[in-house]
Design a protein around this motif. Structure first.
Motif, PDB file in Angstrom:
ATOM      1  N   CYS A  66      -9.307  -3.187   0.938  1.00 23.80           N
ATOM      2  CA  CYS A  66      -8.675  -4.128   0.279  1.00 23.80           C
ATOM      3  C   CYS A  66      -7.250  -3.564  -0.153  1.00 23.80           C
ATOM      4  CB  CYS A  66      -9.360  -4.727  -0.788  1.00 23.80           C
ATOM      5  SG  CYS A  66      -8.619  -5.934  -1.856  1.00 23.80           S
ATOM      6  N   MET A  67      -7.049  -2.399  -0.628  1.00 26.85           N
ATOM      7  CA  MET A  67      -5.742  -1.637  -0.801  1.00 26.85           C
ATOM      8  C   MET A  67      -4.989  -1.518  -0.032  1.00 26.85           C
ATOM      9  SD  MET A  67      -7.274   0.787  -4.069  1.00 26.85           S
ATOM     10  CE  MET A  67      -5.606   1.688  -4.226  1.00 26.85           C
ATOM     11  N   THR A  68      -5.198  -1.172   1.236  1.00 26.57           N
ATOM     12  CA  THR A  68      -4.611  -1.024   2.352  1.00 26.57           C
ATOM     13  C   THR A  68      -3.919  -2.494   2.972  1.00 26.57           C
ATOM     14  OG1 THR A  68      -5.920   0.912   3.242  1.00 26.57           O
ATOM     15  CG2 THR A  68      -4.258  -0.155   4.841  1.00 26.57           C
ATOM     16  N   ALA A  69      -4.755  -3.370   2.886  1.00 24.98           N
ATOM     17  CA  ALA A  69      -4.369  -4.678   3.203  1.00 24.98           C
ATOM     18  C   ALA A  69      -3.309  -5.002   2.317  1.00 24.98           C
ATOM     19  CB  ALA A  69      -5.558  -5.667   3.004  1.00 24.98           C
ATOM     20  N   PHE A  70      -3.668  -4.734   0.981  1.00 23.43           N
ATOM     21  CA  PHE A  70      -2.652  -5.251  -0.283  1.00 23.43           C
ATOM     22  C   PHE A  70      -1.138  -4.508  -0.113  1.00 23.43           C
ATOM     23  CE2 PHE A  70      -0.701  -5.376  -4.307  1.00 23.43           C
ATOM     24  CZ  PHE A  70      -1.183  -6.591  -4.869  1.00 23.43           C
ATOM     25  N   VAL A  71      -1.256  -3.312   0.428  1.00 24.75           N
ATOM     26  CA  VAL A  71       0.056  -2.470   0.500  1.00 24.75           C
ATOM     27  C   VAL A  71       0.582  -2.947   1.690  1.00 24.75           C
ATOM     28  CG1 VAL A  71       1.177  -0.465   0.894  1.00 24.75           C
ATOM     29  CG2 VAL A  71      -0.792  -0.524  -0.712  1.00 24.75           C
ATOM     30  N   PHE A  72       0.034  -3.258   2.759  1.00 26.06           N
ATOM     31  CA  PHE A  72       0.602  -3.987   3.994  1.00 26.06           C
ATOM     32  C   PHE A  72       1.160  -5.214   3.682  1.00 26.06           C
ATOM     33  CE2 PHE A  72      -0.515  -6.790   7.688  1.00 26.06           C
ATOM     34  CZ  PHE A  72       0.546  -6.036   8.516  1.00 26.06           C
ATOM     35  N   LEU A  73       0.393  -5.980   2.806  1.00 24.07           N
ATOM     36  CA  LEU A  73       1.069  -7.206   2.515  1.00 24.07           C
ATOM     37  C   LEU A  73       2.219  -7.611   2.003  1.00 24.07           C
ATOM     38  CD1 LEU A  73       0.885 -10.319   1.795  1.00 24.07           C
ATOM     39  CD2 LEU A  73      -0.811  -9.784  -0.156  1.00 24.07           C
ATOM     40  N   ILE A  74       2.645  -6.479   1.052  1.00 19.74           N
ATOM     41  CA  ILE A  74       3.992  -6.558   0.179  1.00 19.74           C
ATOM     42  C   ILE A  74       4.801  -5.274   0.660  1.00 19.74           C
ATOM     43  CG2 ILE A  74       2.975  -7.534  -1.897  1.00 19.74           C
ATOM     44  CD1 ILE A  74       2.757  -4.815  -3.142  1.00 19.74           C
ATOM     45  N   THR A  75       4.615  -4.507   1.933  1.00 24.22           N
ATOM     46  CA  THR A  75       5.372  -3.557   2.150  1.00 24.22           C
ATOM     47  C   THR A  75       6.733  -4.189   2.775  1.00 24.22           C
ATOM     48  OG1 THR A  75       3.621  -2.091   2.979  1.00 24.22           O
ATOM     49  CG2 THR A  75       5.773  -2.061   4.015  1.00 24.22           C
ATOM     50  N   THR A  76       7.915  -3.851   1.934  1.00 20.49           N
ATOM     51  CA  THR A  76       9.377  -4.488   2.076  1.00 20.49           C
ATOM     52  C   THR A  76       9.803  -4.731   3.537  1.00 20.49           C
ATOM     53  OG1 THR A  76       9.510  -3.924  -0.195  1.00 20.49           O
ATOM     54  CG2 THR A  76      11.323  -5.063   1.293  1.00 20.49           C
ATOM     55  N   VAL A  77       9.433  -3.535   4.403  1.00 27.64           N
ATOM     56  CA  VAL A  77      10.061  -3.547   5.695  1.00 27.64           C
ATOM     57  C   VAL A  77       9.445  -4.709   6.724  1.00 27.64           C
ATOM     58  CG1 VAL A  77       8.033  -1.934   6.775  1.00 27.64           C
ATOM     59  CG2 VAL A  77      10.600  -1.538   7.276  1.00 27.64           C
ATOM     60  N   GLU A  79      12.682   7.732  10.482  1.00 23.90           N
ATOM     61  CA  GLU A  79      13.071   6.316   9.619  1.00 23.90           C
ATOM     62  C   GLU A  79      12.187   5.314   9.193  1.00 23.90           C
ATOM     63  OE1 GLU A  79      16.831   5.281   8.512  1.00 23.90           O
ATOM     64  OE2 GLU A  79      16.316   7.335   8.115  1.00 23.90           O
ATOM     65  N   TYR A  80      11.556   5.146  10.634  1.00 27.95           N
ATOM     66  CA  TYR A  80      10.376   4.102  10.482  1.00 27.95           C
ATOM     67  C   TYR A  80       9.310   4.575   9.360  1.00 27.95           C
ATOM     68  CZ  TYR A  80      12.075   1.152  14.405  1.00 27.95           C
ATOM     69  OH  TYR A  80      12.494   0.517  15.154  1.00 27.95           O
ATOM     70  N   PHE A  81       8.714   5.828   9.471  1.00 27.64           N
ATOM     71  CA  PHE A  81       7.872   6.056   8.375  1.00 27.64           C
ATOM     72  C   PHE A  81       8.296   5.908   6.901  1.00 27.64           C
ATOM     73  CE2 PHE A  81       5.360   9.162   6.248  1.00 27.64           C
ATOM     74  CZ  PHE A  81       3.929   9.191   6.439  1.00 27.64           C
ATOM     75  N   PHE A  82       9.535   6.496   6.708  1.00 30.92           N
ATOM     76  CA  PHE A  82      10.042   6.514   5.213  1.00 30.92           C
ATOM     77  C   PHE A  82      10.340   5.177   4.697  1.00 30.92           C
ATOM     78  CE2 PHE A  82      10.451  11.163   6.046  1.00 30.92           C
ATOM     79  CZ  PHE A  82       9.789  11.597   5.231  1.00 30.92           C
ATOM     80  N   ARG A 111      11.436  -4.929  12.078  1.00 35.20           N
ATOM     81  CA  ARG A 111      10.354  -5.812  12.368  1.00 35.20           C
ATOM     82  C   ARG A 111       9.296  -4.922  13.542  1.00 35.20           C
ATOM     83  NH1 ARG A 111      15.161  -7.201  14.697  1.00 35.20           N
ATOM     84  NH2 ARG A 111      15.355  -7.043  17.236  1.00 35.20           N
ATOM     85  N   TYR A 112      10.105  -3.760  13.824  1.00 34.24           N
ATOM     86  CA  TYR A 112       9.062  -3.138  15.158  1.00 34.24           C
ATOM     87  C   TYR A 112       8.048  -2.342  14.055  1.00 34.24           C
ATOM     88  CZ  TYR A 112      12.495  -4.361  18.709  1.00 34.24           C
ATOM     89  OH  TYR A 112      13.341  -5.104  19.207  1.00 34.24           O
ATOM     90  N   ALA A 113       8.299  -2.354  12.700  1.00 34.63           N
ATOM     91  CA  ALA A 113       7.378  -1.290  12.041  1.00 34.63           C
ATOM     92  C   ALA A 113       6.074  -1.932  11.487  1.00 34.63           C
ATOM     93  CB  ALA A 113       8.253  -0.678  10.965  1.00 34.63           C
ATOM     94  N   TYR A 114       5.684  -3.122  12.001  1.00 32.40           N
ATOM     95  CA  TYR A 114       5.136  -4.230  11.399  1.00 32.40           C
ATOM     96  C   TYR A 114       3.676  -3.665  11.447  1.00 32.40           C
ATOM     97  CZ  TYR A 114       2.825  -8.642  10.128  1.00 32.40           C
ATOM     98  OH  TYR A 114       2.065  -9.539   9.521  1.00 32.40           O
TER      99      TYR A 114
END
Length: 429
Positions: free
Chosen positions: A125-136, A268-271, A350-353
């Motif tokens: 759930c927490m992984t999905a939550f962070v993915f949900l609001i990750t600004t990138v 760059e993508y990671f950070f 967008r490529y980091a989705y």
């Protein structure tokens, strides 16, 4: 248990609308690709067998994403070019992907028989939550022309879930393998980045404890690798149609420079996934083909070598860390410019989705492990820091969604960024 699952899903849906509701008032960007990606003669032609076949069998502007074009076609057929419904479709796709991430990780941890109770309970759930609001990920959700990312990710995650169910059945329920093939092909018809699926499937088998020398594993996966090779060739042909890509005679960076760019873009993508700051809709190459690379680019290969030297033994020993880092690396690999791409931007948010899922997984797992090892006092501090971080992501995501209101608001951001850089250079002199 079911009550907890439904509560988590409802929470994710509510937060998604809070974070992304501004995009429902955004316009289609007439001067930033939407005028030809979304509003084109295929979309205008309406739903007919002839048009559906033409979309499926034609390269368009160097791209091949027929299922994404079908999305535009059916939305236009139902609502015209009403931007609200187009953006609502993007938001619903993102929500569906978030829920699938949750279900995928629940299934993975169940099959892996993870003995850490807090990891089992909170990580999906927490992984999905962070993915949900990750600004990138805002670019993928807020920019209609980037919806192919959402489409391919949706089918990609469905393919992952069906493969996990096939593995769970011990290979006896062949229908799940059939669904995996169907979803994998559908994912590629959304966007070419789906070619990574067979490698990701191999990672799943490794994580779940299978012997990668097993004939059973390779009998299952070889057809996926063969499909992926075909898809890669189709992608190169689509880029060749406009004179670009690996098969063209277009001038490109020499291999050693592409490797350095690969190290740079990987970092760059990671950070950007972990610490999104000053995101932009455009990141131009710092040098053109035939020029020397800026000196600061050489720092990135050194950084990666130092990381491997100092931390690799810890990553290798912890299967969860290895899985999260590999998940990120596999899904970002095709965007690193090591293989020549017909792109004018060195990095694109967008490529980091899908890759951002790996970063979210790593972050949550490390926090859960450290939380168990530290004292109660420091545990409270860690909770405060993490909640503050989530608020930062959520607020930045909401604000960044507004930047994509129209072409003027988008380009105003770039003008302000360039102005601030010019001011900084003047102060230096």
């Amino acid at each position: 248990m079911k009550k907890t699952k439904w509560l988590c899903c409802v929470c994710l849906i509510v937060v998604a609308f809070i974070a992304y509701y501004p995009i429902l008032g955004n316009q289609l960007l007439d001067f930033w690709d939407d005028q030809w990606v979304v509003m084109n003669f295929y979309t205008d032609a309406g739903v007919s067998w002839q048009n559906l076949w033409s979309i499926l069998t034609t390269y368009y502007h160097g791209q091949y994403a027929p299922f994404n074009e079908y999305l535009y076609l059916f939305l236009h057929e139902a609502f015209g070019y009403n931007a609200f419904y187009f953006h609502l479709a993007s938001l619903l796709l993102h929500i569906a992907n978030v829920l699938l991430v949750y279900l995928v990780f629940k299934k993975i941890l169940a099959l892996a028989v993870c003995k850490n109770e807090s990891v089992n309970r909170y990580l999906p759930c927490m992984t999905a939550f962070v993915f949900l609001i990750t600004t990138v990920n805002v670019e993928s959700v807020a920019w209609m022309s980037a919806s192919k990312i959402l489409v391919y990710a949706f089918f990609y995650l469905l393919a992952t879930l069906s493969l996990l169910r096939y593995i769970e059945s011990g290979g006896s329920k062949k229908r799940y393998l059939g669904w995996t093939y169907l979803f994998f092909v559908s994912s590629f018809l959304g966007k070419e980045q789906a070619v990574t699926f067979p490698v990701f499937a191999l990672l799943l088998y490794w994580f779940l404890g299978y012997d990668l020398k097993s004939k059973k594993v390779w009998v299952t996966l070889i057809p996926f690798f063969l499909l992926s090779l075909c898809f890669g060739y189709i992608t190169m042909l689509s880029q060749l149609a406009v004179g670009g890509g690996a098969l063209s005679s277009e001038a490109t960076y020499p291999l050693w420079q592409r490797l350095i760019y690969g190290c740079y873009t990987f970092c760059e993508y990671f950070f950007k996934c972990l610490f999104p700051v000053k995101l932009s809709y455009l990141y131009p190459f710092p040098s053109v083909v035939g020029e020397d690379l800026p000196g600061w680019l050489y720092f990135y290969p050194v950084f990666i070598v130092l990381f491997i030297f100092f931390f690799w033994k810890y990553v290798w020993k912890d299967k969860m860390l290895m899985f999260g880092l590999s998940l990120f690396a596999i899904h970002i690999a095709v965007t690193l410019h090591i293989i020549p791409l017909s792109r004018f931007a060195v990095v694109a948010d967008r490529y980091a989705y899908l890759s951002s899922i790996g970063v979210a997984f790593l972050l949550v797992y490390i926090l859960l492990i450290y939380y168990e090892k530290i004292s109660r006092k420091w545990g409270v501090a860690l909770k405060v820091i993490f909640v503050s971080y989530l608020f930062y992501l959520g607020i930045y995501t909401n604000l960044r969604s507004r930047v994509w209101f129209d072409t003027d608001t988008l380009k105003q951001e770039m003008r302000e960024l360039l102005r601030s850089r010019d001011d900084f250079k003047e102060e230096e002199h």
